[in-house]
Design a protein around this motif. Structure first.
Motif, PDB file in Angstrom:
ATOM      1  N   ASP A 217      28.113  74.176  22.892  1.00 24.45           N
ATOM      2  CA  ASP A 217      26.653  74.266  22.915  1.00 24.45           C
ATOM      3  C   ASP A 217      26.065  73.493  21.740  1.00 24.45           C
ATOM      4  O   ASP A 217      26.771  73.156  20.787  1.00 24.45           O
ATOM      5  N   ARG A 300      29.950  88.939  25.735  1.00 23.96           N
ATOM      6  CA  ARG A 300      29.163  88.534  26.909  1.00 23.96           C
ATOM      7  C   ARG A 300      29.387  87.044  27.084  1.00 23.96           C
ATOM      8  O   ARG A 300      30.063  86.422  26.273  1.00 23.96           O
ATOM      9  N   GLY A 302      27.982  83.104  27.004  1.00 22.03           N
ATOM     10  CA  GLY A 302      27.087  82.399  26.085  1.00 22.03           C
ATOM     11  C   GLY A 302      25.881  81.836  26.802  1.00 22.03           C
ATOM     12  O   GLY A 302      25.915  81.568  27.998  1.00 22.03           O
ATOM     13  N   ASP A 303      24.829  81.641  26.056  1.00 29.34           N
ATOM     14  CA  ASP A 303      23.629  81.010  26.578  1.00 29.34           C
ATOM     15  C   ASP A 303      23.285  79.896  25.596  1.00 29.34           C
ATOM     16  O   ASP A 303      23.097  80.209  24.410  1.00 29.34           O
ATOM     17  N   GLU A 305      25.735  78.099  27.364  1.00 31.73           N
ATOM     18  CA  GLU A 305      27.019  77.664  27.933  1.00 31.73           C
ATOM     19  C   GLU A 305      27.160  78.061  29.401  1.00 31.73           C
ATOM     20  O   GLU A 305      27.709  77.309  30.217  1.00 31.73           O
TER      21      GLU A 305
END
Ligand code: AMP
Ligand code: GLY
Length: 437
Positions: A217, A300, A302-303, A305
């Motif tokens: 990211d 959790r 990824g954001d 990703e």
């Protein structure tokens, strides 16, 4: 089956997009969701941390599985909440118990866990307001830059990297003095690691595991990785430097000891593990040049990703999640799409500083060569007196534009063309996602 996904960002739209493709799913609910998730499921106006409302909804709708997108419900113990409730116990929650969620919820716990299981990570010590002076003395034993981490969840703002001893001492004092409230009542000071980062995602049923496509990211607002940190400006998968040799080390030295360690400590973990890794370019006490070390765990996906990783999972994600729930993940197949996926985040003007919300977004349906994931959007009534609705900006990160390509350049070019089809006031995005690889 009926599935409930918790969360409301770009990560959740990408998960919802993938889940909705499964023939196993009859109904997908997203709580609370966003203007994008309603294209692939039914939004439910419940906060992801409102356990009482989730309970009522799950029981009244006959939900068969709950998938947790963000960390907050996990750190607050949603898994345990279901386990302890007679009526909810039979409904699987994809995500760790509260004890497992400490891998993300407490940096001190995560560091201690890695130390107990000899998982390669930066040397560290933890300090409290009572041990401030020892913390300062410890800083004197380290080389710059200095890495200070608030123990608890701080919405991604709890890590400070400081170039001078004076600044590090001052920040330590401020953090322990309550800079991030309770979250910084303990502070981890650790050795700075030099190298290039990537994100590895593991899905586990607590015994077997699958390693999902690796992503990278891009956190800084400016091209060439300059300027302020953001929640993420884009992602790319695969990551060429995470080659077979590197990934074998990741699996042997990090993934297996992590899963084994959780088991030994009696921690129930059925869900995603996000390994924030660094491929070090120097030698450390537990790693040589080119080896992986752990920067952090998250519990959790990824954001941002997920907005590229989901494109590369060819298998039915829900089948894999059923394997997690039933404890037979080892019998399920993970097929990975060989193409490259790139996701480019369109953000609001001014982000990550001050920005305005509520600008109409147009051109979304003109995008043909990419998949559009909503991150910060909202549906509102048009102010022309009709019943028509309009998608408007509702956050700093607004839309993730994800594309496939035979290589990074092709995928990035497609996202770039699609990004130009979408309009809103102040729109900004980086044009260099993946170029450093
Ligand atoms: P985190 O909030 O733990 O994801 O940390 C934010 C970012 O800080 C990471 O993605 C790294 O870029 C950086 N970082 C954290 N710990 C270290 C470390 N020990 N050495 C170098 N960079 C670090
Ligand atoms: N992309 C980093 C994170 O989700 O925390």
């Amino acid at each position: 089956m009926k599935l409930l996904l918790l969360g409301s960002g770009g990560r959740e739209h990408a998960l919802a997009w993938k889940i909705a493709q499964s023939p196993l799913v009859e109904t997908l609910f997203i709580a609370p969701g966003n203007a994008g998730t309603r294209q692939v499921g039914t939004n439910v106006n419940i906060k992801a941390t409102d356990f009482a409302a989730i309970r009522q909804f799950v029981l009244s709708e006959g939900v068969d599985m709950v998938v947790v997108g963000p960390e907050a419900p996990l750190v607050e113990g949603i898994q345990d909440f279901f386990q302890q409730d007679e009526a909810l116990r039979r409904i699987p929650v994809i995500g760790p118990s509260q004890a497992g969620a400490q891998l993300e919820g407490s940096k001190d716990f995560a560091k201690g866990f890695m130390q107990r299981h000899t998982i390669p990570t930066a040397a560290y010590r933890t300090f409290t307001p009572e041990t401030l002076d020892e913390g300062k003395a410890f800083l004197h034993t380290l080389q710059p830059p200095y890495v200070l981490k608030a123990d608890g969840l701080c919405a991604g703002k709890g890590v400070l990297i400081l170039d001078t001893l004076e600044a590090a001492e001052q920040e330590l004092e401020e953090m322990l003095g309550g800079m991030f409230g309770e979250a910084s009542s303990r502070v981890v000071i650790e050795e700075f690691l030099s190298g290039i980062e990537c994100s590895v995602f593991v899905l586990t049923d607590s015994t077997d595991y699958k390693i999902l496509p690796v992503a990278k990211d891009y956190k800084r607002i400016g091209e060439g990785d300059t300027g302020l940190n953001t929640g993420g400006m884009g992602s790319v998968s695969p990551v060429p430097f995470a080659d077979a040799t590197f990934m074998q080390k990741v699996e042997e030295r990090i993934v297996r000891p992590t899963i084994q360690g959780l088991k030994e400590e009696g921690i129930a973990y059925r869900g995603f593990i996000f390994l924030g890794l660094i491929r070090v370019d120097r030698t450390y006490s537990c790693a040589e040049v080119g080896d992986p070390m752990v920067i952090e765990y998250n519990v959790r996906m990824g954001d941002p990703e997920t907005e590229s990783v989901m494109l590369r999972i060819e298998s039915d994600l829900v089948d894999l999640l059923c394997g997690v729930a039933e404890g037979n993940l080892g019998t399920r197949e993970l097929r990975i799409d060989p193409r490259t996926a790139v996701s480019v985040m369109l953000v609001s003007g001014g982000y990550p500083g001050h920005y305005e919300k509520g600008f109409p977004i147009t051109g979304l349906d003109t995008v043909k060569e990419s998949i559009v994931f909503h991150a910060g959007t909202k549906l509102v009534k048009k102010d022309n007196g009709t019943a028509m609705e309009q998608v408007v900006t509702d956050g700093g990160r607004v839309i993730a534009v994800s594309s496939y390509g035979a290589d990074r350049a092709e995928a990035l070019a497609a996202s770039f063309r699609s990004a130009q089809c979408i309009q809103f006031e102040g729109k900004y995005f980086r044009r260099d996602i993946g170029n450093d690889l």
